[in-house]
Design a protein around this motif. Structure first.
Motif, PDB file in Angstrom:
ATOM      1  N   CYS A  93       0.728  -1.282   0.009  1.00 36.02           N
ATOM      2  CA  CYS A  93      -0.040  -0.071   0.081  1.00 36.02           C
ATOM      3  C   CYS A  93       0.787   1.160   0.017  1.00 36.02           C
ATOM      4  N   ARG A  94       0.167   2.444   0.172  1.00 32.85           N
ATOM      5  CA  ARG A  94       0.938   3.493  -0.011  1.00 32.85           C
ATOM      6  C   ARG A  94       0.631   4.563   1.175  1.00 32.85           C
ATOM      7  N   THR A  95      -0.485   4.249   2.121  1.00 31.11           N
ATOM      8  CA  THR A  95      -0.846   4.846   3.120  1.00 31.11           C
ATOM      9  C   THR A  95      -1.329   3.877   4.054  1.00 31.11           C
ATOM     10  N   ASP A 125      -2.888   3.151   8.304  1.00 31.26           N
ATOM     11  CA  ASP A 125      -3.820   3.759   9.296  1.00 31.26           C
ATOM     12  C   ASP A 125      -3.359   2.621  10.439  1.00 31.26           C
ATOM     13  N   ASP A 176      -4.162  -0.828   5.354  1.00 34.09           N
ATOM     14  CA  ASP A 176      -3.862  -0.030   4.081  1.00 34.09           C
ATOM     15  C   ASP A 176      -5.110   0.818   4.353  1.00 34.09           C
ATOM     16  N   ASP A 177      -4.803   2.001   4.327  1.00 34.66           N
ATOM     17  CA  ASP A 177      -5.812   3.125   4.642  1.00 34.66           C
ATOM     18  C   ASP A 177      -6.673   3.336   3.460  1.00 34.66           C
ATOM     19  N   GLU A 178      -6.331   2.872   2.060  1.00 33.08           N
ATOM     20  CA  GLU A 178      -6.852   2.958   1.011  1.00 33.08           C
ATOM     21  C   GLU A 178      -7.362   1.459   0.394  1.00 33.08           C
ATOM     22  N   LYS A 236     -10.078  -0.152   0.897  1.00 34.50           N
ATOM     23  CA  LYS A 236     -11.283  -0.329   0.242  1.00 34.50           C
ATOM     24  C   LYS A 236     -11.878   0.291  -1.330  1.00 34.50           C
ATOM     25  N   PHE A 237     -10.805   1.033  -1.514  1.00 30.90           N
ATOM     26  CA  PHE A 237     -10.801   1.605  -2.857  1.00 30.90           C
ATOM     27  C   PHE A 237     -10.036   0.849  -3.921  1.00 30.90           C
ATOM     28  N   ARG A 238      -9.404  -0.347  -3.525  1.00 32.00           N
ATOM     29  CA  ARG A 238      -8.851  -1.284  -4.573  1.00 32.00           C
ATOM     30  C   ARG A 238      -9.880  -1.996  -5.324  1.00 32.00           C
TER      31      ARG A 238
END
Length: 104
Positions: A42-44, A46, A59-61, A63-65
């Motif tokens: 990931c890139r960010t 949490d 992975d903070d993102e 759910k967008f994958r």
């Protein structure tokens, strides 16, 4: 004897594996951001607090994958320790279960 950051075994919780995978920080003490990005792909990140000492790093993102994979084990642990999240939210993608002293 209470568990401390130096004795707690961190685990990678992968939605594609039924078994948590033991992992260790490269420096033996705490995870660095670049290391977490590689482990979680990931890139960010949490942090989801489970107890006073245990956290999930996610992975903070996630759910967008596309596709997004529900992490049943991480979600179960979160819901057990934070019941107010039940039926409201879930954890998607890889997660790391560790002592909060292993990530600062």
């Amino acid at each position: 004897m209470p568990r401390t950051a130096t004795t707690y075994q961190p685990h990678l919780l992968d939605p594609h594996s039924a078994e948590p995978q033991p992992i260790n920080p490269a420096n033996g003490k705490g995870f660095k951001l670049a290391e977490l990005y590689a482990l979680l792909d990931c890139r960010t990140v949490d942090v989801v607090r489970l107890t006073n000492e245990l956290i999930l790093i996610i992975d903070d993102e996630g759910k967008f994958r596309e596709p997004a994979y529900l992490n049943l084990l991480a979600t179960y642990l979160w819901h057990q320790h934070q019941p107010e999240a039940r039926g409201v939210d879930a954890i998607v993608g890889r997660a790391i279960l560790c002592h909060d002293q292993q990530f600062r």
